[in-house]
Each structure stands twice: as structure tokens, then as C-alpha cells.
Design a protein around this motif. Structure first.
Motif, PDB file in Angstrom:
ATOM      1  N   SER A  42     -83.573 -25.948 104.239  1.00 56.86           N
ATOM      2  CA  SER A  42     -83.213 -24.723 104.351  1.00 56.86           C
ATOM      3  C   SER A  42     -82.440 -24.271 105.459  1.00 56.86           C
ATOM      4  O   SER A  42     -82.457 -24.847 106.261  1.00 56.86           O
ATOM      5  N   GLY A  43     -81.612 -23.228 105.060  1.00 56.12           N
ATOM      6  CA  GLY A  43     -80.851 -22.540 106.522  1.00 56.12           C
ATOM      7  C   GLY A  43     -79.491 -22.544 105.988  1.00 56.12           C
ATOM      8  O   GLY A  43     -78.949 -22.963 104.766  1.00 56.12           O
ATOM      9  N   LYS A  89     -77.610 -19.554 105.431  1.00 55.06           N
ATOM     10  CA  LYS A  89     -77.231 -18.326 104.874  1.00 55.06           C
ATOM     11  C   LYS A  89     -77.553 -17.265 105.736  1.00 55.06           C
ATOM     12  O   LYS A  89     -78.049 -17.199 106.654  1.00 55.06           O
ATOM     13  N   THR A  90     -76.728 -16.148 105.254  1.00 52.26           N
ATOM     14  CA  THR A  90     -76.787 -14.803 105.786  1.00 52.26           C
ATOM     15  C   THR A  90     -77.805 -13.942 104.926  1.00 52.26           C
ATOM     16  O   THR A  90     -77.274 -13.614 103.807  1.00 52.26           O
ATOM     17  N   VAL A  91     -78.846 -13.483 105.597  1.00 57.35           N
ATOM     18  CA  VAL A  91     -79.772 -12.486 104.523  1.00 57.35           C
ATOM     19  C   VAL A  91     -79.905 -11.227 105.111  1.00 57.35           C
ATOM     20  O   VAL A  91     -80.113 -10.952 106.385  1.00 57.35           O
ATOM     21  N   VAL A 134     -86.851 -15.305 108.408  1.00 55.52           N
ATOM     22  CA  VAL A 134     -85.484 -15.447 108.215  1.00 55.52           C
ATOM     23  C   VAL A 134     -84.982 -16.266 109.186  1.00 55.52           C
ATOM     24  O   VAL A 134     -84.285 -17.478 108.762  1.00 55.52           O
ATOM     25  N   HIS A 150     -82.084 -19.282 108.722  1.00 57.10           N
ATOM     26  CA  HIS A 150     -80.748 -18.489 108.224  1.00 57.10           C
ATOM     27  C   HIS A 150     -80.328 -17.562 109.397  1.00 57.10           C
ATOM     28  O   HIS A 150     -81.194 -17.463 110.466  1.00 57.10           O
ATOM     29  N   THR A 151     -79.341 -16.976 109.079  1.00 56.35           N
ATOM     30  CA  THR A 151     -78.797 -15.678 109.886  1.00 56.35           C
ATOM     31  C   THR A 151     -79.209 -14.225 109.271  1.00 56.35           C
ATOM     32  O   THR A 151     -79.214 -14.171 108.119  1.00 56.35           O
ATOM     33  N   ARG A 209     -77.708 -15.684 115.517  1.00 58.11           N
ATOM     34  CA  ARG A 209     -78.623 -15.710 114.455  1.00 58.11           C
ATOM     35  C   ARG A 209     -78.828 -14.166 114.059  1.00 58.11           C
ATOM     36  O   ARG A 209     -79.604 -13.712 112.952  1.00 58.11           O
ATOM     37  N   ASP A 237     -75.559 -13.068 101.635  1.00 60.88           N
ATOM     38  CA  ASP A 237     -76.082 -14.208 100.647  1.00 60.88           C
ATOM     39  C   ASP A 237     -77.277 -13.818  99.683  1.00 60.88           C
ATOM     40  O   ASP A 237     -77.306 -14.251  98.508  1.00 60.88           O
ATOM     41  N   LEU A 297     -86.936 -17.506 100.687  1.00 63.34           N
ATOM     42  CA  LEU A 297     -85.627 -17.903 101.661  1.00 63.34           C
ATOM     43  C   LEU A 297     -85.498 -19.589 101.562  1.00 63.34           C
ATOM     44  O   LEU A 297     -84.361 -19.774 101.827  1.00 63.34           O
TER      45      LEU A 297
END
Length: 352
Positions: free
Chosen positions: A88-89, A91-93, A112, A117-118, A148, A160, A349
Motif C-alpha cells: 500500500s502507498g 498515491k495522493t488521496v 490515508v 499515501h499523501t 505527506r 488519485d 485505501l
């Protein structure tokens, strides 16, 4: 950053938050970065009501204390050990947050970050100060966190996936605007209690907490009661008298006066104790300072209805009246694994 490093940053944040309470703050010399943040956070709590009239010191402190408890190491471990986040990880959420109660969007931000993720954050105009402050504390604890967080001023761009919280009306806009992205779109939901008439005084006092915490503004606040036919409300009113001082808060009192007047002008029959009105109504979304109620003959019919209308419901309070019912007084104390709308945010996520 590894998951362990991210968790450790939030554990330190929990220790920081544990110092603040309405009755008395307790400065702990072992908490990191107190010299920079401790006094500033006390001042921010005191100023919160000027930023949002519903954010009294009592309500902000309750939220802060709840998160201090939730961010204990054992809670984070229990929550996240159930998932495989190894892939996982990255991506920008986008996060479009609500602002009805203090720090209501913190769980989405936490989710998140622990999934690698960011977070591209659009705060509510009603809650623009608390979350950015906590983000600054996290960065002080772990400087790599700076990459982040992105707090957006205008329209969200370059993301994303998205998690957006709003009303049923804004949800339609969100669903159209974000139709090409993986998303969680949250709409209006309400919470309710199913009473049998056998509840203790202490349980009904707890129900008062479920009704009045945050002045009833949260989706986890009880806004509807199902009660057996010929239910005697005397015990209920005696128990919730504990919360009588809510009427001394001007914004709540204004809503009480206004909504009561509207009901009376419409010739609705009300039960009233001078700080809460009860109105017989088959709806779920009662206005502030009022709770709807509905009589039932067969509790099994209530269960069937709640199952059929589950998309309108956030929490069900009662003594094991349904498989997922919550104990009295606990709606505003969700665990990390109690997901809004019963949608598993971490699973979502981890797969985007």
C-alpha cells in the motif's frame, strides 16, 4: 516512511493530546515539543468558539480526549494488524472534510497516512484550525511527514482517489465530479436508539450523552427513538435532566426556541421539558434540540425496517436489540475500527 514510523508519530501525538482537559490541563515534561506547541494549543482550544460558535471548550476537549485515547499504541496495533499494507502507498488521496464537530475528519487523515499515501486535504470552513495544528505537531515529531500533507485552498487537483463527506445534495455533485476516480462518498446519516422500557436510569443517562454531545450535530448523535407502545417517557425525562444546562448555550437555545415554535405553529403534539422536544415522526433526521420518536408493537418489525433502511443509519443504540447495536452512552466514543457508514476505509485505501 514505514508503517511503524508513521504509527510512532501518531502515538506521540496521542501523548501530546492527553495533556488537555476541560477541568485541568496536565503538562507532561516527557511529551515531545511541548515548549513549542503546549501553550499554543491551549490558546487554540480557547479560541475555537470564535472560529465556530458550536466549538465550545467542552466539546473540543471531549474530542481531543477521545483521540488521545484512540491513538494509544495498543489501539493502533489492534486496528492495523488486521491488514496487509505491504503493497500500500504512494498515491495522493483527496480528502473533503466535514466540520460539524471538532476534528471529525481526523480519522480519514490518519487512515490515508498509515496506508502510506499523501493526503490532499480540503478542510471545512467550519473547522480550519484544529487539524492543521495537529499536522504541524506531527511534522515536528517526524519531519518526513511534511511531504505527506497538502492543505488545498481551492479546488482539488492532481489526486488519485478521494474521500468526500457532505450532505445528500453535495454527494450528488461529488459523485459526478469524481466519477473517474476511486472514491468513498459519504451522505447524510442519522443514529437512533431502540428502547424496550427495561432500561436502567444509568442507561438512559448514557442515552442523554448520545443525544446532547456536540449539541446533537454529529451523525453519531441519537436523533430518533423507537419505543414500545404506551411507553412512559417519565424515566427518560428524569434521566436526561442531567443535561439541562445545554439550554444556557445561546446557539442551542435559539434552535430550541425556533424549532419548538415551528412545531407548535404546525399544530404538532410535542413532549417538552424546556430544553428538548420530542415529536412523534417516522423520519430519522430531527432538528437540533429535538428528537423524533415512533411507537412499535413488535421489535422484530423494527429490526426488519432498520435492515431495509440501513443506508440512512449510522448507529443503533440499545441493549443488543440488533447484531451491531451500541451500548448507551458510547456513540461518540468510536474505536479506530468503527468506520463511518460501515465502509472499511483501510481496505479501500490499501487497494487503490
Amino acid at each position: 516512511m514505514t508503517l511503524t514510523e508513521t504509527k510512532n508519530a501518531f502515538i506521540q501525538l496521542g501523548k501530546f493530546l492527553s495533556q488537555f482537559a476541560l477541568d485541568a490541563n496536565h503538562k507532561n515534561p516527557e511529551v515531545l515539543h511541548n515548549e513549542e506547541f503546549y501553550d499554543r494549543f491551549i490558546a487554540l482550544i480557547a479560541l475555537s468558539r470564535s472560529h465556530n460558535g458550536w466549538y465550545t471548550e467542552e466539546q473540543v476537549c471531549f474530542s481531543v480526549n477521545s483521540w488521545a485515547e484512540a491513538l494509544a499504541a495498543e489501539n493502533l496495533d489492534k486496528w492495523l494488524d488486521a491488514y496487509d499494507l505491504s503493497d500500500s502507498g504512494g498515491k495522493t488521496v483527496g480528502l473533503i472534510l466535514a466540520g460539524n464537530i471538532p476534528l471529525v475528519g481526523f480519522h480519514d487523515l490518519l487512515s490515508v497516512l498509515v496506508t502510506g499515501h499523501t493526503a490532499l486535504v480540503k478542510t471545512s470552513s467550519n473547522d480550519q484550525h484544529l487539524l492543521p495544528f495537529l499536522a504541524k505537531y506531527l511534522i515536528a515529531v517526524e519531519p518526513r511527514m511534511k511531504e505527506r500533507f497538502i492543505f488545498a485552498e481551492g479546488r482539488l487537483e492532481n489526486f488519485d482517489a478521494v474521500i468526500a463527506t457532505g450532505s445528500n445534495n453535495t454527494a450528488r455533485y461529488f459523485e459526478y465530479y469524481f466519477k473517474g476516480k476511486p472514491s468513498i462518498i459519504r451522505k447524510n446519516r442519522n443514529s437512533l436508539a431502540v428502547l424496550t422500557g427495561n432500561e436502567t436510569h444509568e442507561e438512559l443517562v448514557g442515552l442523554g450523552e448520545d443525544i446532547f454531545r456536540y449539541f446533537g450535530l454529529g451523525c453519531r448523535n441519537v436523533s430518533k427513538l423507537f419505543v414500545p407502545k404506551d411507553y412512559d417517557f417519565k424515566g427518560f425525562f428524569e434521566a436526561i435532566y442531567t443535561y439541562k444546562d445545554v439550554i444556557f448555550y445561546e446557539k442551542y437555545a435559539n434552535n430550541y426556541d425556533y424549532n419548538k415554535a415551528v412545531f407548535l405553529m404546525s399544530n404538532f403534539k410535542l413532549l417538552d421539558n424546556e430544553f428538548l422536544t420530542l415529536k412523534e415522526d417516522n423520519g430519522y433526521a430531527s432538528p437540533i434540540s429535538s428528537v423524533f420518536y415512533e411507537f412499535y408493537d413488535d421489535i422484530n418489525e423494527v429490526r426488519q425496517r432498520l435492515e431495509a433502511e440501513h443506508e440512512q443509519i449510522q448507529c443503533i443504540v440499545g441493549n443488543n436489540v440488533t447484531a451491531n447495536s451500541i451500548a448507551f452512552g458510547q456513540t461518540q466514543k468510536p474505536a479506530l475500527w468503527d468506520y463511518a457508514d460501515n465502509v472499511d476505509t483501510i481496505t479501500f485505501l490499501s487497494k487503490i
